[in-house]
Design an enzyme around this catalytic site. Structure first.
Site, PDB file in Angstrom:
ATOM      1  N   GLU A  55       0.819  -1.219   0.000  1.00 34.58           N
ATOM      2  CA  GLU A  55       0.000   0.000   0.000  1.00 34.58           C
ATOM      3  C   GLU A  55       0.851   1.266   0.000  1.00 34.58           C
ATOM      4  O   GLU A  55       0.564   2.230   0.701  1.00 34.58           O
ATOM      5  CB  GLU A  55      -1.001   0.000   1.169  1.00 34.58           C
ATOM      6  CG  GLU A  55      -2.239   0.804   0.834  1.00 34.58           C
ATOM      7  CD  GLU A  55      -3.412   0.599   1.788  1.00 34.58           C
ATOM      8  OE1 GLU A  55      -3.887   1.611   2.350  1.00 34.58           O
ATOM      9  OE2 GLU A  55      -3.863  -0.561   1.943  1.00 34.58           O
ATOM     10  N   TYR A  95      -6.359   5.086  -9.194  1.00 35.02           N
ATOM     11  CA  TYR A  95      -5.912   4.569  -7.894  1.00 35.02           C
ATOM     12  C   TYR A  95      -4.819   3.529  -8.110  1.00 35.02           C
ATOM     13  O   TYR A  95      -5.049   2.506  -8.749  1.00 35.02           O
ATOM     14  CB  TYR A  95      -7.069   3.945  -7.118  1.00 35.02           C
ATOM     15  CG  TYR A  95      -6.640   3.417  -5.763  1.00 35.02           C
ATOM     16  CD1 TYR A  95      -6.642   4.250  -4.653  1.00 35.02           C
ATOM     17  CD2 TYR A  95      -6.201   2.107  -5.616  1.00 35.02           C
ATOM     18  CE1 TYR A  95      -6.228   3.783  -3.410  1.00 35.02           C
ATOM     19  CE2 TYR A  95      -5.780   1.635  -4.381  1.00 35.02           C
ATOM     20  CZ  TYR A  95      -5.799   2.469  -3.287  1.00 35.02           C
ATOM     21  OH  TYR A  95      -5.376   2.010  -2.068  1.00 35.02           O
ATOM     22  N   GLU A  97      -1.078   1.553  -6.374  1.00 39.25           N
ATOM     23  CA  GLU A  97      -0.196   1.244  -5.250  1.00 39.25           C
ATOM     24  C   GLU A  97       1.068   0.580  -5.772  1.00 39.25           C
ATOM     25  O   GLU A  97       1.127   0.160  -6.930  1.00 39.25           O
ATOM     26  CB  GLU A  97      -0.883   0.292  -4.257  1.00 39.25           C
ATOM     27  CG  GLU A  97      -2.122   0.828  -3.590  1.00 39.25           C
ATOM     28  CD  GLU A  97      -2.756  -0.196  -2.667  1.00 39.25           C
ATOM     29  OE1 GLU A  97      -2.129  -1.259  -2.425  1.00 39.25           O
ATOM     30  OE2 GLU A  97      -3.875   0.054  -2.189  1.00 39.25           O
ATOM     31  N   HIS A 152      -1.817  -7.856  -2.492  1.00 36.41           N
ATOM     32  CA  HIS A 152      -2.750  -7.045  -1.713  1.00 36.41           C
ATOM     33  C   HIS A 152      -4.053  -7.073  -2.497  1.00 36.41           C
ATOM     34  O   HIS A 152      -4.194  -6.376  -3.497  1.00 36.41           O
ATOM     35  CB  HIS A 152      -2.248  -5.614  -1.540  1.00 36.41           C
ATOM     36  CG  HIS A 152      -3.205  -4.734  -0.793  1.00 36.41           C
ATOM     37  ND1 HIS A 152      -3.220  -3.367  -0.923  1.00 36.41           N
ATOM     38  CD2 HIS A 152      -4.211  -5.041   0.088  1.00 36.41           C
ATOM     39  CE1 HIS A 152      -4.173  -2.865  -0.160  1.00 36.41           C
ATOM     40  NE2 HIS A 152      -4.782  -3.863   0.457  1.00 36.41           N
ATOM     41  N   ASP A 186      -1.407  -9.085   2.174  1.00 36.85           N
ATOM     42  CA  ASP A 186      -2.737  -8.756   2.692  1.00 36.85           C
ATOM     43  C   ASP A 186      -3.770  -9.405   1.775  1.00 36.85           C
ATOM     44  O   ASP A 186      -4.166  -8.841   0.771  1.00 36.85           O
ATOM     45  CB  ASP A 186      -2.908  -7.233   2.738  1.00 36.85           C
ATOM     46  CG  ASP A 186      -4.283  -6.814   3.250  1.00 36.85           C
ATOM     47  OD1 ASP A 186      -5.078  -7.698   3.629  1.00 36.85           O
ATOM     48  OD2 ASP A 186      -4.567  -5.599   3.250  1.00 36.85           O
ATOM     49  N   ASP A 231      -4.008 -10.963   6.905  1.00 35.10           N
ATOM     50  CA  ASP A 231      -2.687 -11.202   6.314  1.00 35.10           C
ATOM     51  C   ASP A 231      -2.335 -12.683   6.425  1.00 35.10           C
ATOM     52  O   ASP A 231      -2.513 -13.298   7.473  1.00 35.10           O
ATOM     53  CB  ASP A 231      -1.651 -10.337   7.023  1.00 35.10           C
ATOM     54  CG  ASP A 231      -1.988  -8.864   6.916  1.00 35.10           C
ATOM     55  OD1 ASP A 231      -1.564  -8.244   5.925  1.00 35.10           O
ATOM     56  OD2 ASP A 231      -2.691  -8.336   7.797  1.00 35.10           O
ATOM     57  N   HIS A 271      -3.046  -2.451  10.041  1.00 30.15           N
ATOM     58  CA  HIS A 271      -2.511  -3.813  10.065  1.00 30.15           C
ATOM     59  C   HIS A 271      -1.265  -3.870  10.928  1.00 30.15           C
ATOM     60  O   HIS A 271      -0.462  -2.927  10.926  1.00 30.15           O
ATOM     61  CB  HIS A 271      -2.099  -4.283   8.658  1.00 30.15           C
ATOM     62  CG  HIS A 271      -3.229  -4.531   7.727  1.00 30.15           C
ATOM     63  ND1 HIS A 271      -3.622  -5.787   7.338  1.00 30.15           N
ATOM     64  CD2 HIS A 271      -4.070  -3.667   7.092  1.00 30.15           C
ATOM     65  CE1 HIS A 271      -4.635  -5.701   6.499  1.00 30.15           C
ATOM     66  NE2 HIS A 271      -4.926  -4.423   6.341  1.00 30.15           N
TER      67      HIS A 271
END
Length: 285
Positions: A55, A95, A97, A152, A186, A231, A271
Protein backbone atom coordinates in the site's frame (compact mmCIF):
# COMPACT_ATOMS: atom_id res chain seq x y z
CA UNK A 1 40.95 -20.81 20.64
CA UNK A 2 37.45 -22.25 20.93
CA UNK A 3 35.99 -18.75 21.18
CA UNK A 4 37.83 -17.66 18.04
CA UNK A 5 36.52 -20.69 16.16
CA UNK A 6 32.98 -19.98 17.36
CA UNK A 7 33.20 -16.37 16.18
CA UNK A 8 34.60 -17.48 12.83
CA UNK A 9 31.71 -19.87 12.34
CA UNK A 10 29.29 -17.12 13.34
CA UNK A 11 30.69 -14.68 10.81
CA UNK A 12 30.76 -17.07 7.88
CA UNK A 13 28.21 -19.59 9.10
CA UNK A 14 24.48 -20.11 8.94
CA UNK A 15 21.82 -17.61 9.87
CA UNK A 16 18.08 -17.90 9.98
CA UNK A 17 16.02 -15.48 7.89
CA UNK A 18 13.16 -13.51 9.40
CA UNK A 19 10.59 -12.60 6.73
CA UNK A 20 7.77 -10.13 7.35
CA UNK A 21 4.92 -8.48 5.51
CA UNK A 22 3.45 -5.12 6.43
CA UNK A 23 0.57 -3.23 4.88
CA UNK A 24 1.58 0.29 5.92
CA UNK A 25 -1.82 1.78 5.23
CA UNK A 26 -1.62 4.60 2.66
CA UNK A 27 2.14 4.97 3.00
CA UNK A 28 3.49 8.28 1.74
CA UNK A 29 5.02 11.60 2.76
CA UNK A 30 2.43 12.20 5.50
CA UNK A 31 3.66 9.28 7.58
CA UNK A 32 7.30 10.25 7.08
CA UNK A 33 6.52 13.68 8.51
CA UNK A 34 5.34 12.25 11.85
CA UNK A 35 8.39 11.29 13.98
CA UNK A 36 6.58 8.81 16.23
CA UNK A 37 4.92 7.05 13.29
CA UNK A 38 8.18 6.96 11.34
CA UNK A 39 10.07 5.52 14.32
CA UNK A 40 7.55 2.69 14.74
CA UNK A 41 7.71 1.86 11.02
CA UNK A 42 11.52 1.78 11.16
CA UNK A 43 11.52 -0.39 14.30
CA UNK A 44 9.12 -2.79 12.59
CA UNK A 45 11.43 -3.09 9.59
CA UNK A 46 14.63 -3.59 11.59
CA UNK A 47 13.12 -6.61 13.35
CA UNK A 48 13.22 -8.37 9.96
CA UNK A 49 15.79 -9.50 7.41
CA UNK A 50 13.31 -9.25 4.56
CA UNK A 51 10.07 -7.29 4.58
CA UNK A 52 7.29 -6.96 2.03
CA UNK A 53 5.74 -3.50 2.20
CA UNK A 54 2.30 -2.93 0.70
CA UNK A 55 0.00 0.00 0.00
CA UNK A 56 2.69 2.47 -1.05
CA UNK A 57 0.56 5.24 -2.52
CA UNK A 58 3.06 8.07 -2.99
CA UNK A 59 2.42 9.58 -6.43
CA UNK A 60 5.74 11.45 -6.55
CA UNK A 61 7.77 8.33 -5.84
CA UNK A 62 9.89 10.13 -3.26
CA UNK A 63 8.59 8.81 0.07
CA UNK A 64 9.94 5.27 -0.15
CA UNK A 65 13.54 6.25 -1.02
CA UNK A 66 13.37 8.70 1.90
CA UNK A 67 12.24 5.88 4.16
CA UNK A 68 15.27 3.87 3.08
CA UNK A 69 17.55 6.80 3.84
CA UNK A 70 16.12 7.06 7.35
CA UNK A 71 16.43 3.30 7.77
CA UNK A 72 20.07 3.07 6.73
CA UNK A 73 21.04 6.14 8.75
CA UNK A 74 20.60 3.90 11.80
CA UNK A 75 23.62 1.86 10.75
CA UNK A 76 27.24 2.77 10.22
CA UNK A 77 28.90 0.54 7.68
CA UNK A 78 30.80 0.58 4.43
CA UNK A 79 27.60 -0.03 2.54
CA UNK A 80 23.92 0.40 3.47
CA UNK A 81 22.54 -2.31 5.75
CA UNK A 82 19.32 -2.54 3.76
CA UNK A 83 18.46 -2.33 0.09
CA UNK A 84 15.15 -2.62 -1.71
CA UNK A 85 13.35 -3.51 -4.89
CA UNK A 86 10.03 -1.90 -5.80
CA UNK A 87 7.31 -2.47 -8.38
CA UNK A 88 5.84 0.06 -10.74
CA UNK A 89 2.62 1.74 -9.66
CA UNK A 90 -0.13 -0.84 -10.06
CA UNK A 91 -3.87 -0.42 -10.22
CA UNK A 92 -6.87 0.33 -12.32
CA UNK A 93 -7.63 3.89 -13.43
CA UNK A 94 -6.20 6.57 -11.13
CA UNK A 95 -5.91 4.57 -7.89
CA UNK A 96 -2.51 2.88 -7.77
CA UNK A 97 -0.20 1.24 -5.25
CA UNK A 98 3.28 -0.28 -5.20
CA UNK A 99 4.80 -3.37 -3.65
CA UNK A 100 8.32 -3.18 -2.26
CA UNK A 101 10.75 -5.59 -0.61
CA UNK A 102 13.26 -4.26 1.90
CA UNK A 103 16.09 -6.70 2.55
CA UNK A 104 19.20 -6.91 4.71
CA UNK A 105 22.05 -7.18 2.21
CA UNK A 106 24.19 -9.53 4.30
CA UNK A 107 21.30 -12.00 4.50
CA UNK A 108 19.74 -12.10 1.03
CA UNK A 109 20.18 -10.75 -2.47
CA UNK A 110 17.89 -10.37 -5.47
CA UNK A 111 18.34 -12.84 -8.32
CA UNK A 112 15.49 -11.58 -10.53
CA UNK A 113 12.15 -9.76 -10.55
CA UNK A 114 9.01 -10.55 -12.51
CA UNK A 115 5.87 -8.49 -12.89
CA UNK A 116 2.98 -10.92 -13.38
CA UNK A 117 1.31 -9.82 -16.62
CA UNK A 118 -2.29 -10.70 -15.65
CA UNK A 119 -3.18 -11.50 -19.25
CA UNK A 120 -4.60 -15.01 -18.93
CA UNK A 121 -6.80 -15.39 -22.01
CA UNK A 122 -9.72 -16.77 -20.04
CA UNK A 123 -9.57 -14.12 -17.30
CA UNK A 124 -7.80 -10.89 -18.23
CA UNK A 125 -7.28 -8.30 -15.44
CA UNK A 126 -8.07 -10.58 -12.53
CA UNK A 127 -6.08 -8.47 -10.09
CA UNK A 128 -6.45 -4.89 -8.96
CA UNK A 129 -2.71 -4.95 -8.07
CA UNK A 130 -0.89 -7.67 -9.98
CA UNK A 131 1.71 -9.64 -7.99
CA UNK A 132 5.31 -8.46 -8.32
CA UNK A 133 7.36 -11.63 -7.81
CA UNK A 134 10.96 -11.53 -6.60
CA UNK A 135 13.48 -14.39 -6.62
CA UNK A 136 15.89 -14.12 -3.70
CA UNK A 137 19.17 -15.87 -2.97
CA UNK A 138 19.38 -17.00 0.66
CA UNK A 139 22.79 -18.63 1.16
CA UNK A 140 22.74 -19.08 4.94
CA UNK A 141 19.39 -20.84 5.30
CA UNK A 142 18.23 -24.43 4.75
CA UNK A 143 17.04 -23.39 1.30
CA UNK A 144 19.44 -21.42 -0.89
CA UNK A 145 16.85 -19.51 -2.87
CA UNK A 146 13.19 -18.61 -2.57
CA UNK A 147 10.55 -16.85 -4.63
CA UNK A 148 8.06 -14.52 -2.95
CA UNK A 149 4.78 -13.70 -4.67
CA UNK A 150 3.13 -10.76 -2.91
CA UNK A 151 -0.52 -9.81 -3.01
CA UNK A 152 -2.75 -7.04 -1.71
CA UNK A 153 -6.21 -8.07 -2.82
CA UNK A 154 -9.07 -5.71 -3.49
CA UNK A 155 -11.34 -6.45 -0.49
CA UNK A 156 -14.50 -6.78 -2.59
CA UNK A 157 -12.75 -9.28 -4.89
CA UNK A 158 -10.73 -11.17 -2.27
CA UNK A 159 -12.22 -14.59 -3.03
CA UNK A 160 -11.54 -14.30 -6.75
CA UNK A 161 -8.03 -12.88 -6.36
CA UNK A 162 -6.93 -15.48 -3.78
CA UNK A 163 -8.18 -18.20 -6.12
CA UNK A 164 -6.32 -16.63 -9.05
CA UNK A 165 -3.05 -16.83 -7.09
CA UNK A 166 -3.11 -20.50 -8.03
CA UNK A 167 -2.59 -19.46 -11.67
CA UNK A 168 0.06 -16.94 -10.65
CA UNK A 169 2.08 -19.65 -8.92
CA UNK A 170 2.01 -21.87 -12.01
CA UNK A 171 2.95 -18.96 -14.25
CA UNK A 172 5.90 -17.91 -12.09
CA UNK A 173 7.08 -21.51 -11.53
CA UNK A 174 7.30 -21.91 -15.32
CA UNK A 175 9.15 -18.62 -15.61
CA UNK A 176 11.78 -19.50 -12.97
CA UNK A 177 13.33 -22.84 -12.04
CA UNK A 178 12.89 -22.57 -8.30
CA UNK A 179 11.19 -25.12 -6.05
CA UNK A 180 10.72 -22.80 -3.06
CA UNK A 181 7.74 -20.46 -3.08
CA UNK A 182 6.10 -18.11 -0.60
CA UNK A 183 2.81 -16.38 -1.37
CA UNK A 184 2.18 -13.67 1.19
CA UNK A 185 0.59 -10.35 1.90
CA UNK A 186 -2.74 -8.76 2.69
CA UNK A 187 -5.17 -11.35 1.37
CA UNK A 188 -8.18 -9.68 3.06
CA UNK A 189 -8.89 -13.33 3.82
CA UNK A 190 -11.24 -12.91 6.73
CA UNK A 191 -14.25 -11.20 8.26
CA UNK A 192 -16.88 -10.50 5.56
CA UNK A 193 -14.49 -10.51 2.60
CA UNK A 194 -14.03 -14.31 2.53
CA UNK A 195 -17.05 -16.07 4.07
CA UNK A 196 -16.38 -19.62 5.30
CA UNK A 197 -18.53 -21.11 2.55
CA UNK A 198 -16.26 -19.57 -0.10
CA UNK A 199 -13.10 -21.44 0.90
CA UNK A 200 -14.27 -24.46 -1.09
CA UNK A 201 -14.05 -22.32 -4.24
CA UNK A 202 -10.42 -21.28 -3.70
CA UNK A 203 -7.92 -23.54 -5.47
CA UNK A 204 -4.99 -22.24 -3.44
CA UNK A 205 -6.72 -23.60 -0.35
CA UNK A 206 -7.95 -26.88 -1.86
CA UNK A 207 -4.62 -28.03 -3.32
CA UNK A 208 -2.77 -29.91 -0.55
CA UNK A 209 0.59 -29.01 -2.15
CA UNK A 210 0.15 -25.53 -0.66
CA UNK A 211 0.69 -25.15 3.08
CA UNK A 212 -1.18 -22.29 4.75
CA UNK A 213 1.31 -21.34 7.43
CA UNK A 214 -1.15 -18.94 9.04
CA UNK A 215 -4.56 -20.03 10.25
CA UNK A 216 -7.99 -18.42 10.10
CA UNK A 217 -7.82 -17.17 13.69
CA UNK A 218 -4.59 -15.18 13.56
CA UNK A 219 -5.66 -11.58 14.10
CA UNK A 220 -3.50 -9.11 12.16
CA UNK A 221 -5.83 -6.12 12.50
CA UNK A 222 -5.07 -3.18 14.80
CA UNK A 223 -8.63 -2.27 15.76
CA UNK A 224 -9.83 -3.81 19.01
CA UNK A 225 -13.30 -4.16 17.50
CA UNK A 226 -12.05 -6.52 14.77
CA UNK A 227 -10.51 -9.97 14.94
CA UNK A 228 -9.51 -10.71 11.38
CA UNK A 229 -6.84 -12.90 9.78
CA UNK A 230 -6.40 -10.54 6.84
CA UNK A 231 -2.69 -11.20 6.31
CA UNK A 232 -1.53 -14.67 5.28
CA UNK A 233 1.52 -16.75 4.37
CA UNK A 234 1.26 -19.76 2.03
CA UNK A 235 4.21 -22.05 1.25
CA UNK A 236 4.84 -24.32 -1.74
CA UNK A 237 7.70 -26.80 -2.16
CA UNK A 238 8.74 -29.67 0.08
CA UNK A 239 12.04 -28.11 1.16
CA UNK A 240 10.41 -24.71 1.63
CA UNK A 241 7.80 -26.20 3.93
CA UNK A 242 10.41 -28.15 5.90
CA UNK A 243 12.52 -25.03 6.36
CA UNK A 244 9.81 -23.09 8.21
CA UNK A 245 8.33 -23.90 11.60
CA UNK A 246 4.74 -22.92 12.31
CA UNK A 247 5.94 -21.90 15.77
CA UNK A 248 7.95 -19.06 14.21
CA UNK A 249 4.83 -17.21 13.03
CA UNK A 250 4.20 -14.01 14.95
CA UNK A 251 2.15 -10.86 14.71
CA UNK A 252 4.19 -7.84 15.80
CA UNK A 253 1.83 -5.84 18.01
CA UNK A 254 3.47 -2.41 17.88
CA UNK A 255 0.51 -0.98 19.79
CA UNK A 256 1.47 -3.01 22.84
CA UNK A 257 5.22 -2.74 22.23
CA UNK A 258 5.10 1.07 22.25
CA UNK A 259 2.24 1.51 24.73
CA UNK A 260 0.03 3.26 22.18
CA UNK A 261 -3.65 4.07 22.27
CA UNK A 262 -5.71 2.58 19.46
CA UNK A 263 -5.88 6.00 17.77
CA UNK A 264 -2.09 6.35 17.95
CA UNK A 265 -1.58 2.84 16.58
CA UNK A 266 -3.99 3.45 13.71
CA UNK A 267 -1.91 6.48 12.72
CA UNK A 268 0.78 3.91 11.79
CA UNK A 269 -1.49 1.38 10.06
CA UNK A 270 -4.66 -0.65 10.46
CA UNK A 271 -2.51 -3.81 10.07
CA UNK A 272 0.19 -5.28 12.28
CA UNK A 273 3.27 -6.79 10.59
CA UNK A 274 3.16 -10.56 10.14
CA UNK A 275 6.45 -12.46 10.48
CA UNK A 276 7.94 -15.95 10.28
CA UNK A 277 11.43 -17.44 10.18
CA UNK A 278 13.24 -19.66 7.67
CA UNK A 279 15.63 -21.99 9.49
CA UNK A 280 19.38 -21.56 9.30
CA UNK A 281 21.29 -24.15 7.34
CA UNK A 282 22.41 -27.13 9.37
CA UNK A 283 26.12 -27.33 9.98
CA UNK A 284 27.73 -30.58 8.94
CA UNK A 285 29.73 -32.60 11.39
Amino acid sequence: MKLALFLLLGVGGAYSLKICSFNIQSFGESKLSKPTVLNIILESITRCDLMLVMEIKDVKGEAFPQLMTYLNSRYRGRKPEYSYVISERLGRKSYKEQYAFIYRQRSVSVKAVYQYPDTQSEDVDAFAREPFAVWFSSPTTEIKDLVIIPIHTAPEAAVKEIDELYDVYHNVSQHWQSQNFIIMGDFNAACGYVPKREWRNIRLRLDSEFLWLTNDKLDTSVKHSTNCAYDRVVLRGEKMIQAVSADSVEVYDFKQAFGLTETEALAVSDHFPLCFTVNAARRSG
